[in-house]
Scaffold this motif. Structure first.
Motif, short mmCIF file in Angstrom:
data_model
loop_
_atom_site.label_atom_id
_atom_site.label_comp_id
_atom_site.label_asym_id
_atom_site.label_seq_id
_atom_site.Cartn_x
_atom_site.Cartn_y
_atom_site.Cartn_z
N THR A 69 0.84 -1.20 0.00
CA THR A 69 0.00 0.00 0.00
C THR A 69 0.88 1.25 0.00
OG1 THR A 69 -1.74 -1.18 1.19
CG2 THR A 69 -1.81 1.23 1.25
N LEU A 70 1.89 1.27 0.85
CA LEU A 70 2.79 2.42 0.93
C LEU A 70 3.55 2.63 -0.38
CD1 LEU A 70 3.88 4.61 2.86
CD2 LEU A 70 5.70 2.99 3.47
N SER A 71 3.93 1.55 -1.04
CA SER A 71 4.70 1.67 -2.28
C SER A 71 3.89 2.26 -3.42
CB SER A 71 5.27 0.31 -2.69
OG SER A 71 4.25 -0.53 -3.21
N LEU A 72 2.58 2.37 -3.25
CA LEU A 72 1.72 2.95 -4.28
C LEU A 72 1.70 4.48 -4.24
CD1 LEU A 72 -1.29 0.48 -4.07
CD2 LEU A 72 0.46 0.59 -5.86
N LEU A 73 2.33 5.09 -3.23
CA LEU A 73 2.29 6.55 -3.12
C LEU A 73 2.74 7.26 -4.40
CD1 LEU A 73 1.51 6.10 -0.17
CD2 LEU A 73 3.16 7.84 0.45
N PRO A 74 3.87 6.86 -5.02
CA PRO A 74 4.25 7.56 -6.26
C PRO A 74 3.18 7.45 -7.35
CG PRO A 74 6.11 6.32 -5.41
CD PRO A 74 4.90 5.91 -4.59
N ARG A 75 2.54 6.31 -7.44
CA ARG A 75 1.48 6.13 -8.44
C ARG A 75 0.29 7.03 -8.13
NH1 ARG A 75 -1.05 0.29 -10.08
NH2 ARG A 75 -2.68 1.07 -11.43
N PHE A 76 -0.06 7.16 -6.85
CA PHE A 76 -1.14 8.06 -6.46
C PHE A 76 -0.81 9.51 -6.85
CE2 PHE A 76 -2.14 4.87 -2.92
CZ PHE A 76 -3.21 4.32 -3.60
N PHE A 77 0.42 9.93 -6.55
CA PHE A 77 0.82 11.30 -6.92
C PHE A 77 0.74 11.49 -8.43
CE2 PHE A 77 2.99 11.53 -2.72
CZ PHE A 77 2.57 12.80 -2.34
N GLU A 78 1.27 10.52 -9.18
CA GLU A 78 1.31 10.64 -10.63
C GLU A 78 -0.07 10.76 -11.26
OE1 GLU A 78 2.73 7.60 -13.96
OE2 GLU A 78 4.39 8.32 -12.71
N SER A 79 -1.06 10.11 -10.67
CA SER A 79 -2.40 10.15 -11.26
C SER A 79 -3.22 11.34 -10.77
CB SER A 79 -3.16 8.85 -10.94
OG SER A 79 -3.59 8.82 -9.60
N SER A 80 -2.63 12.17 -9.89
CA SER A 80 -3.40 13.25 -9.26
C SER A 80 -3.12 14.63 -9.84
CB SER A 80 -3.10 13.29 -7.77
OG SER A 80 -3.39 12.07 -7.18
N PHE A 81 -1.85 14.91 -10.08
CA PHE A 81 -1.50 16.24 -10.58
C PHE A 81 -0.16 16.19 -11.27
CE2 PHE A 81 0.23 16.07 -6.29
CZ PHE A 81 1.49 16.63 -6.43
N GLU A 82 0.07 17.24 -12.06
CA GLU A 82 1.38 17.39 -12.71
C GLU A 82 1.85 18.82 -12.54
OE1 GLU A 82 1.51 17.00 -16.98
OE2 GLU A 82 -0.53 17.75 -17.16
N ILE A 83 3.15 18.99 -12.60
CA ILE A 83 3.77 20.31 -12.52
C ILE A 83 4.57 20.46 -13.81
CG2 ILE A 83 5.20 21.87 -11.16
CD1 ILE A 83 4.89 19.66 -8.87
N THR A 84 4.05 21.25 -14.74
CA THR A 84 4.70 21.35 -16.05
C THR A 84 6.08 21.99 -15.95
OG1 THR A 84 3.51 23.40 -16.52
CG2 THR A 84 2.52 21.35 -17.32
N GLY A 85 6.28 22.84 -14.94
CA GLY A 85 7.57 23.50 -14.78
C GLY A 85 8.57 22.72 -13.94
N SER A 86 8.31 21.44 -13.72
CA SER A 86 9.23 20.59 -12.94
C SER A 86 9.67 19.42 -13.80
CB SER A 86 8.53 20.08 -11.67
OG SER A 86 9.34 19.17 -10.99
N ARG A 87 10.97 19.24 -13.92
CA ARG A 87 11.47 18.18 -14.78
C ARG A 87 11.56 16.83 -14.09
NH1 ARG A 87 16.00 20.09 -12.57
NH2 ARG A 87 18.04 19.24 -12.83
N MET A 88 11.61 16.83 -12.74
CA MET A 88 11.70 15.55 -12.03
C MET A 88 11.39 15.70 -10.55
SD MET A 88 15.79 14.88 -11.49
CE MET A 88 15.55 13.78 -10.14
N GLY A 89 11.06 14.59 -9.94
CA GLY A 89 10.84 14.54 -8.50
C GLY A 89 11.46 13.29 -7.93
N VAL A 90 11.81 13.33 -6.66
CA VAL A 90 12.37 12.16 -5.98
C VAL A 90 11.73 12.03 -4.60
CG1 VAL A 90 14.59 12.21 -7.18
CG2 VAL A 90 14.33 13.47 -5.05
N ASN A 91 11.59 10.79 -4.17
CA ASN A 91 11.15 10.52 -2.81
C ASN A 91 12.33 10.80 -1.89
OD1 ASN A 91 8.55 9.50 -3.48
ND2 ASN A 91 9.53 7.63 -4.17
N TYR A 92 12.11 11.58 -0.86
CA TYR A 92 13.19 11.90 0.08
C TYR A 92 13.05 11.11 1.38
CZ TYR A 92 16.64 14.72 2.54
OH TYR A 92 17.75 15.13 3.25
N GLY A 93 11.83 10.70 1.70
CA GLY A 93 11.63 9.91 2.91
C GLY A 93 10.23 10.05 3.46
N LEU A 94 10.09 9.57 4.67
CA LEU A 94 8.80 9.59 5.35
C LEU A 94 9.02 10.05 6.79
CD1 LEU A 94 7.79 6.06 4.11
CD2 LEU A 94 6.65 8.16 3.41
#
Length: 151
Positions: free
Chosen positions: A66-91
């Motif tokens: 369930t926790l590993s799905l967080l990136p997928r949830f973010f990806e299906s929710s919004f986008e930032i056109t002015g951002s070229r990349m994102g990384v998980n930093y932690g919890l």
């Protein structure tokens, strides 16, 4: 799906629920593949017949699946056109507040708790992510996720 043009535009939403993800159905195949990838083959996850007589009446997803799905949830929710990349930093915090039965549908609500500029041209954001299971009154996971985005 919401679209933000810049990191600053997103940062202006601090303190608000920013987005709600699409629904994701949890399948036995996903659970089995997760068990293979992690070595966690506990019967409550991978043995549907035995799990039917267990405490949840059937197999449940691993909490970390369930926790590993967080990136997928973010990806299906919004986008930032002015951002070229994102990384998980932690919890900061994670709680698995209810089991996730195989076959159920999950979605996440994302609330932006903070957004701090980072050099060069980035932003560190802390998100409260509440994962809901369709038909259940309480969430199945609540996590405070730290994400870094770069313009």
């Amino acid at each position: 799906m919401k679209t933000f043009q810049t990191l600053s535009e997103l940062a202006a939403c601090t303190g608000q629920e920013v987005a709600v993800s699409d629904w994701i159905t949890i399948t036995q195949q996903q659970v089995n593949l997760f068990a293979e990838a992690t070595g966690d083959h506990q019967w409550i996850h991978v043995d549907p017949e035995k799990a039917r007589s267990g405490p949840f009446g059937g197999p449940i997803a691993h909490g970390f699946l369930t926790l590993s799905l967080l990136p997928r949830f973010f990806e299906s929710s919004f986008e930032i056109t002015g951002s070229r990349m994102g990384v998980n930093y932690g919890l900061n915090k994670v709680r698995f507040t209810a089991p996730v039965p195989v076959g159920s549908r999950l979605r996440a609500r994302m609330k932006l708790l903070s957004a701090e500029p980072m050099e060069p041209a980035g932003m560190q954001m802390i998100w409260e992510v509440t994962v809901e299971c369709e038909g259940l009154a309480k969430p199945v996971c609540i996590a405070e996720s730290i994400v870094r985005r770069y313009a």
